[in-house]
Write a protein that holds these residues in place. Sequence first.
Motif, PDB file in Angstrom:
ATOM      1  N   ALA A  62       0.833  -1.204   0.000  1.00  0.00           N
ATOM      2  CA  ALA A  62       0.000   0.000   0.000  1.00  0.00           C
ATOM      3  C   ALA A  62       0.868   1.254   0.000  1.00  0.00           C
ATOM      4  O   ALA A  62       0.512   2.264  -0.631  1.00  0.00           O
ATOM      5  N   LEU A  63       2.014   1.197   0.692  1.00  0.00           N
ATOM      6  CA  LEU A  63       2.924   2.337   0.701  1.00  0.00           C
ATOM      7  C   LEU A  63       3.513   2.561  -0.687  1.00  0.00           C
ATOM      8  O   LEU A  63       3.601   3.706  -1.162  1.00  0.00           O
ATOM      9  N   ALA A  68       3.213   6.116  -5.631  1.00  0.00           N
ATOM     10  CA  ALA A  68       2.933   6.352  -7.047  1.00  0.00           C
ATOM     11  C   ALA A  68       1.719   7.264  -7.222  1.00  0.00           C
ATOM     12  O   ALA A  68       1.717   8.161  -8.069  1.00  0.00           O
ATOM     13  N   LEU A  69       0.690   7.075  -6.412  1.00  0.00           N
ATOM     14  CA  LEU A  69      -0.551   7.834  -6.571  1.00  0.00           C
ATOM     15  C   LEU A  69      -0.373   9.322  -6.285  1.00  0.00           C
ATOM     16  O   LEU A  69      -1.040  10.157  -6.900  1.00  0.00           O
ATOM     17  N   VAL A  70       0.524   9.661  -5.350  1.00  0.00           N
ATOM     18  CA  VAL A  70       0.715  11.086  -5.046  1.00  0.00           C
ATOM     19  C   VAL A  70       1.442  11.811  -6.175  1.00  0.00           C
ATOM     20  O   VAL A  70       1.553  13.034  -6.166  1.00  0.00           O
ATOM     21  N   GLN A  71       1.922  11.053  -7.168  1.00  0.00           N
ATOM     22  CA  GLN A  71       2.593  11.663  -8.317  1.00  0.00           C
ATOM     23  C   GLN A  71       1.816  11.473  -9.608  1.00  0.00           C
ATOM     24  O   GLN A  71       2.371  11.637 -10.695  1.00  0.00           O
ATOM     25  N   GLU A  89       0.633   6.726  11.576  1.00  0.00           N
ATOM     26  CA  GLU A  89      -0.647   6.092  11.863  1.00  0.00           C
ATOM     27  C   GLU A  89      -1.042   5.107  10.767  1.00  0.00           C
ATOM     28  O   GLU A  89      -1.678   4.085  11.034  1.00  0.00           O
ATOM     29  N   LEU A  90      -0.689   5.401   9.526  1.00  0.00           N
ATOM     30  CA  LEU A  90      -1.071   4.539   8.415  1.00  0.00           C
ATOM     31  C   LEU A  90      -0.113   3.369   8.204  1.00  0.00           C
ATOM     32  O   LEU A  90      -0.545   2.260   7.856  1.00  0.00           O
ATOM     33  N   PHE A  91       1.185   3.605   8.414  1.00  0.00           N
ATOM     34  CA  PHE A  91       2.164   2.635   7.947  1.00  0.00           C
ATOM     35  C   PHE A  91       3.165   2.147   8.997  1.00  0.00           C
ATOM     36  O   PHE A  91       3.847   1.144   8.753  1.00  0.00           O
ATOM     37  N   VAL A 362      12.389   4.114   3.872  1.00  0.00           N
ATOM     38  CA  VAL A 362      12.420   5.517   4.292  1.00  0.00           C
ATOM     39  C   VAL A 362      12.365   6.439   3.075  1.00  0.00           C
ATOM     40  O   VAL A 362      11.814   7.545   3.150  1.00  0.00           O
ATOM     41  N   PHE A 363      12.874   5.985   1.927  1.00  0.00           N
ATOM     42  CA  PHE A 363      12.722   6.775   0.710  1.00  0.00           C
ATOM     43  C   PHE A 363      11.247   6.825   0.279  1.00  0.00           C
ATOM     44  O   PHE A 363      10.769   7.849  -0.208  1.00  0.00           O
ATOM     45  N   LEU A 364      10.535   5.708   0.466  1.00  0.00           N
ATOM     46  CA  LEU A 364       9.099   5.713   0.180  1.00  0.00           C
ATOM     47  C   LEU A 364       8.363   6.654   1.127  1.00  0.00           C
ATOM     48  O   LEU A 364       7.448   7.377   0.711  1.00  0.00           O
ATOM     49  N   GLU A 365       8.754   6.628   2.400  1.00  0.00           N
ATOM     50  CA  GLU A 365       8.139   7.566   3.343  1.00  0.00           C
ATOM     51  C   GLU A 365       8.373   9.001   2.887  1.00  0.00           C
ATOM     52  O   GLU A 365       7.454   9.829   2.905  1.00  0.00           O
ATOM     53  N   ALA A 366       9.596   9.299   2.480  1.00  0.00           N
ATOM     54  CA  ALA A 366       9.885  10.643   1.980  1.00  0.00           C
ATOM     55  C   ALA A 366       8.964  10.985   0.820  1.00  0.00           C
ATOM     56  O   ALA A 366       8.434  12.102   0.734  1.00  0.00           O
ATOM     57  N   GLY A 367       8.755  10.033  -0.078  1.00  0.00           N
ATOM     58  CA  GLY A 367       7.909  10.286  -1.236  1.00  0.00           C
ATOM     59  C   GLY A 367       6.485  10.642  -0.859  1.00  0.00           C
ATOM     60  O   GLY A 367       5.910  11.582  -1.424  1.00  0.00           O
TER      61      GLY A 367
END
Length: 632
Positions: A62-63, A68-71, A89-91, A362-367
């Motif tokens: 989901a992360l 991808a969806l935020v871009q 809270e989500l991840f 952590v790169f995904l979190e940054a994204g």
Amino acid sequence: MSMFLRSLTLSSALVGVAALGAAPAAAAPLRAHVQQAQDLGAAAPTDSVTATLVLKVRSPDALEALAALVQQPGLPTFHHFLSTGEFAELFAPSQQDIKTIKDYLRGFGITVDEVYANRLLIRATGTTDAFNQAFDVDVHTVSRNGKRFHRAHRAPKIPLLLRDLLVSIQGVDTEDAQFHPMRKNAAEFSPVLPPPPRLPKDGAIATGEPGDFTVGDAANMYNINPLYDAAIDGSGSTIGIATLANFDPQDAYTYWNLIGLDVDQNRITQVHVDGGGELSGEAGSGETCLDVEQSGGLAPGAKVIVYDAPNTGSGFVDLFYKAVAENKVDSLSVSWGSAEVFYLDAVTGEDDTGQLKAFHQVFLEAGVQGISIFASAGDSGAYDINDAFNDPVNNVLTVDAPAADPAITAAGGTTTPVALSAGPGTPDLVVSSEQVWGWDYLENYLVQYVDPSFLHELFPAGGGGGVSVIWQRPYYQDGTHGIRKTEAHQSVIFDPGDGSGPQDLLDLPAHFAGRNVPDVSLDADPESGYLVYSTTDGGLIDGFGGTSFVAPQLNGITALLAQSAGGRVGFLNPALYRYKETLHGAASPLVDISAGDNWFYAGVNGYDAGAGLGVLNVANLAAAIRHDRHGH
């Protein structure tokens, strides 16, 4: 006209693999093969260990999807970024999960020092005996270059109770110098002292002189000036630098002052992670200087936060988790790295350190938080492992990490037009158009006109690029013309120097559809390079280059993009690859680089693993992002 050519002796330039020491025990990451160390036996049971426990994100698929969806323009998720609290809270693991880990550690007498705000990282301290019992690591003391370190004799074993909660345990190994900065100095190859550095004249920010370029020259080359003309200077944005060495902020202020750039004299904040990175001379503080000077120079109105940590495995991981968890920076760059294959096990060919997985999440979190991240792709052309092996016989195609991670933007290098001469009676070497940076063009010139012994001396200096053997091709590279698979017959060869002859340590996968790097490039060749001000390097010096310049330049450019768009722009790769396919001609944000090579991958129309998608037209890129975001 530059004169940055100097003869090197083969004995000093080419250090063979045999000089690296005996091969370590089986089931050890390849990195251990290039770190000479004497094993002094089991560490004292009361020695102190401070380690990093990296926690697993919940719902990793989901992360990935949200990143991808935020871009994706047109969706309600587009550029709707999360706060750190919302991400947690989500991840992130729950507070009960954190308690479970704390209770387990407490049972062995290990104390929790800190839980990061994203609930993905715990710092904990205990004795070697406690960590041996808790994670079955068998901590030894080793000696290398007169310094003593801890080294885990076995990879940490995550107990069944915590198997669904932990990604990796870093920091039991305390060996330093695991990662290197991506910069080179042309003066190392000069037959004479280079001319004194030339500063801008008559109130200009740029010099127009290759080898003495400033951020003003970068602005001229990559069409940044229209943004400055529109009063876009990065105001309202905060640039982050992730580095493994401390520095004196006054060096950056001096550089900006020398080139005539007016900036806030209190714009830099330093955050020392895990005690901070040691001031380590040319290989350290000078790197941090140029990162700050370049990023902050291209975005003179932005604030700058410098996160520095010790040059260890846990220090490098903690840097990113601290910066992303704090969520104070809008963009972040790193100019340190290591060959991707050094994370692999010499027997299984798999990553048993967990560090790459720790970086990725952590790169995904940054994204999803909207933080743009950039990493230098390396300065050893298509052969990144040669930064350690330094042997032209071991020509195995490799890329650099963390740049190879699919959730980060990899910064490659070019050579911009320059004229070089080796002296009177020697024809000029002229680079007439921007090309992929690879010093084979320079080596060929030296062999023909200076001395045949230059053959192999400059190999493989050039912009990093190639195909990952670990990360699969990401969705945004699907359908991109020019994307490659890994080549066949690529093996890491090691000679233990005991008379047994070369050993095939690892056969890399052939025809693997891996992540291609770099993504985009800018000028990185020291011959067409830059001025740097660094007290530890001797003050104002010229002829500097490397992809260390490109990552922070992209960082500073992103501060301009954010101001232009009205907020954070996040992970740029999906947009960059989309623009390559949809925007052409005068509106294109990307300029093809179709000449030169990085010793293997040649510049071509479309994508290539020498310069990626090409170089930026920044004003066009800003316009494209504004259109995606606002429809105009």
